[in-house]
Design a protein around this motif. Sequence first.
Motif, mmCIF file in Angstrom:
data_model
loop_
_atom_site.group_PDB
_atom_site.id
_atom_site.type_symbol
_atom_site.label_atom_id
_atom_site.label_comp_id
_atom_site.label_asym_id
_atom_site.label_seq_id
_atom_site.Cartn_x
_atom_site.Cartn_y
_atom_site.Cartn_z
ATOM 1 N N LEU A 192 0.748 -1.291 0.090
ATOM 2 C CA LEU A 192 -0.136 -0.183 0.173
ATOM 3 C C LEU A 192 0.933 1.390 -0.050
ATOM 4 C CD1 LEU A 192 -2.872 -1.114 2.652
ATOM 5 C CD2 LEU A 192 -2.923 -1.044 0.051
ATOM 6 N N ALA A 193 1.854 1.308 0.745
ATOM 7 C CA ALA A 193 2.783 2.302 0.616
ATOM 8 C C ALA A 193 3.433 2.617 -0.811
ATOM 9 C CB ALA A 193 3.937 2.082 1.841
ATOM 10 N N GLY A 194 3.903 1.470 -1.428
ATOM 11 C CA GLY A 194 4.246 1.475 -2.541
ATOM 12 C C GLY A 194 3.251 2.306 -3.768
ATOM 13 N N LEU A 195 2.045 1.818 -3.490
ATOM 14 C CA LEU A 195 1.004 2.320 -4.254
ATOM 15 C C LEU A 195 1.087 3.724 -4.205
ATOM 16 C CD1 LEU A 195 -1.389 1.665 -6.435
ATOM 17 C CD2 LEU A 195 -2.816 1.431 -4.330
ATOM 18 N N CYS A 216 -0.612 4.906 -13.388
ATOM 19 C CA CYS A 216 -1.295 3.581 -12.887
ATOM 20 C C CYS A 216 0.086 2.838 -12.896
ATOM 21 C CB CYS A 216 -2.214 3.190 -13.450
ATOM 22 S SG CYS A 216 -3.846 3.874 -12.900
ATOM 23 N N VAL A 217 0.807 2.870 -14.077
ATOM 24 C CA VAL A 217 1.932 1.839 -14.294
ATOM 25 C C VAL A 217 2.986 2.183 -13.219
ATOM 26 C CG1 VAL A 217 3.891 1.354 -16.030
ATOM 27 C CG2 VAL A 217 1.834 1.953 -16.668
ATOM 28 N N VAL A 218 3.298 3.331 -12.836
ATOM 29 C CA VAL A 218 4.210 3.686 -11.848
ATOM 30 C C VAL A 218 3.587 3.126 -10.475
ATOM 31 C CG1 VAL A 218 5.646 5.689 -10.825
ATOM 32 C CG2 VAL A 218 4.949 5.814 -13.155
ATOM 33 N N GLY A 219 2.416 3.450 -10.157
ATOM 34 C CA GLY A 219 1.907 3.066 -9.011
ATOM 35 C C GLY A 219 1.775 1.561 -8.763
ATOM 36 N N PHE A 220 1.607 1.039 -9.796
ATOM 37 C CA PHE A 220 1.818 -0.690 -9.624
ATOM 38 C C PHE A 220 3.201 -1.238 -9.555
ATOM 39 C CE2 PHE A 220 2.863 -4.470 -12.336
ATOM 40 C CZ PHE A 220 1.887 -5.490 -11.580
ATOM 41 N N GLU A 221 4.043 -0.478 -10.311
ATOM 42 C CA GLU A 221 5.575 -0.896 -10.057
ATOM 43 C C GLU A 221 5.895 -0.680 -8.711
ATOM 44 O OE1 GLU A 221 6.856 -2.889 -12.327
ATOM 45 O OE2 GLU A 221 5.739 -2.548 -14.073
#
Length: 624
Positions: A518-521, A551-556
Amino acid sequence: MAELKYGEINDDVLSAMQKPGIPYFFALAFLAVTLGWGALCWLYQTQYGMGVTGLNRPVGWAVYITNFVFWVGIAHSGTLISAILYLLRADWRNAVSRSSEAMTIFAIMTAGLFPLIHLGRLWAFYYIIPYPSQRTIWPNFVSPLVWDVCAVGTYFTVSLIFWLVGLIPDLAAARDLYLEKYGPESFRYKLYRVMSVGWSGAGSQWHHYGRSYLFFAALATPLVVSVHSVVSWDFAMSLLPGWHSAIFPPYFVAGAIHSGLAMVLTLLIPMRKLLHLERLIQMKHFEALAKTTILTASIVGYAYVMEAFIDWYSGDKFDWQLFLWRTFGTPAWMYWLCIVCNVLIPLLFCFKKMRTNLATLFVISLFINLGMWFERLFIIYSSLAHDFLPHNWEPYHPTWVEISITVGSFGFFFFWFFGFTKLLPTVPLTELKEKIAEEELEPVQSCRTSVHMGSGSGRPNVLAVFASPARLLEGAKRACDAGFQVIETYSPVKIEKLNEVLAQPKSPVRIITLMGALAGLAGGFWLAGGTALVQSLIVGGKPPLAYIPFCVVGFEGTILLGSLANLGALIFYSRLTRLSTAPYYDSRFSRDKFALVVTCEANDFDRLKELLDPADPEEIHVHH
């Protein structure tokens, strides 16, 4: 595999790591020369500029980007075999997963070189890294090239962690072997002692390790789809004929797995023979790889057909003229080569005689590798060389510099893999032993009382050694039913039923992993949004805060920080912060013996011995 015993698996895997012979060093020297020549050519290119390559206008991407896409694709089968098939509980993956994971790491390392090589001015690579500077040079997170950096960087980090975590129990077995054979001053012993981070195979360690490894597999699985989808968007997000296509993400993912499976066959067939691993890597494993290759070849063939259909059905004259030129024009030989090597030849695996013959498997895998490399070159250069305007059409021919660096990249990859085969276990011996243990275990009910996993520090203990996990399970059940509440076990394999019998609570690793994800998202969206607002530039008609590309950056970020949090939780809860093993540990416990340590009072020794006697222990030791 069922006919092998725990100790025999140990011997077969670890004996392959013994000192190599002269032919091995000759091969390593040849690869080093190949790598060195490629490095010299890179220096030559850096000195004299990109004019020494065949790149021109409009063909600005060619062999170097082809190599990048090819090596990223090669890396995919490692995650497929190690993560996805682990979640699906495919038994045949065990013998080939470790080498596939190593191949993944080395392939990503090789792929990562080519954006720098293609950049020319490689000292400027840091411009794409998102960090605050006085020049306010921040990357554009709407660009698929920046997505590439995030995706490939995350893939490498997660794959490396997954690989190293899987190695820990096996390195403990290697540590114990080299300590026994060569003593504590041996370099190999010191290396494995550090890399095994104090692993003892204690039940309290296996409890958290099993959960953590499962979460690593779950986190790595979506990367198989995401990474090569992002790589495909480098092309599909453009407007060029032949590139601007929605079919590219699944097309690239299928091709990546297809080429990766072929490389697994290319590497494992000679490795199995040279390291004498015939008893562990059997024909059924190669046959399973061949059957999976049939599936991927069918998907790639379907993509070829659909690509042609889309060009015709769309009515776009630019796409259709490019298709005709690709099929019957100058690059037609590459088009038909791809169809033959990537679709028709692999379908020979439909015949059992073809997929159960090692020579045939090896030769066909080489054809697939050849075809998939030319497929990437064909896709990349042909759209640039034959775009919208006829006066802009220009042929492309690679120079000796590009060819030399490409050959050097193969030397780089194989040099690392050769080193791996003699330095680390090439087959996951712990997972192979686990399959034997599962066959020996029988259903056992849970204890009536709660048990704390661990040895009572400073208190008397009884240590019982067993020859099988079934005996260990019975002994643990009898001890906890008798009211003993502090119990520890030592085992060379993970025994899931042990946690059920001792009624262990769920590992808190899952909570830490979720918090990290969640922190990474949140961090991924914050990073992309924050950098976009530094200059508030409108790029490609999109507003500065373009949430869909973010969303790509959030997913990674979700996968990356989730994996790092998972690793931190594993290290903390399994106490993997020391070089010494746990109390009462014996080197036999990493080979073929199972131990039960029960903390008790001094007046309970005799009663506990009688209690454990029906479980048939080989040894019982009393520690005051």
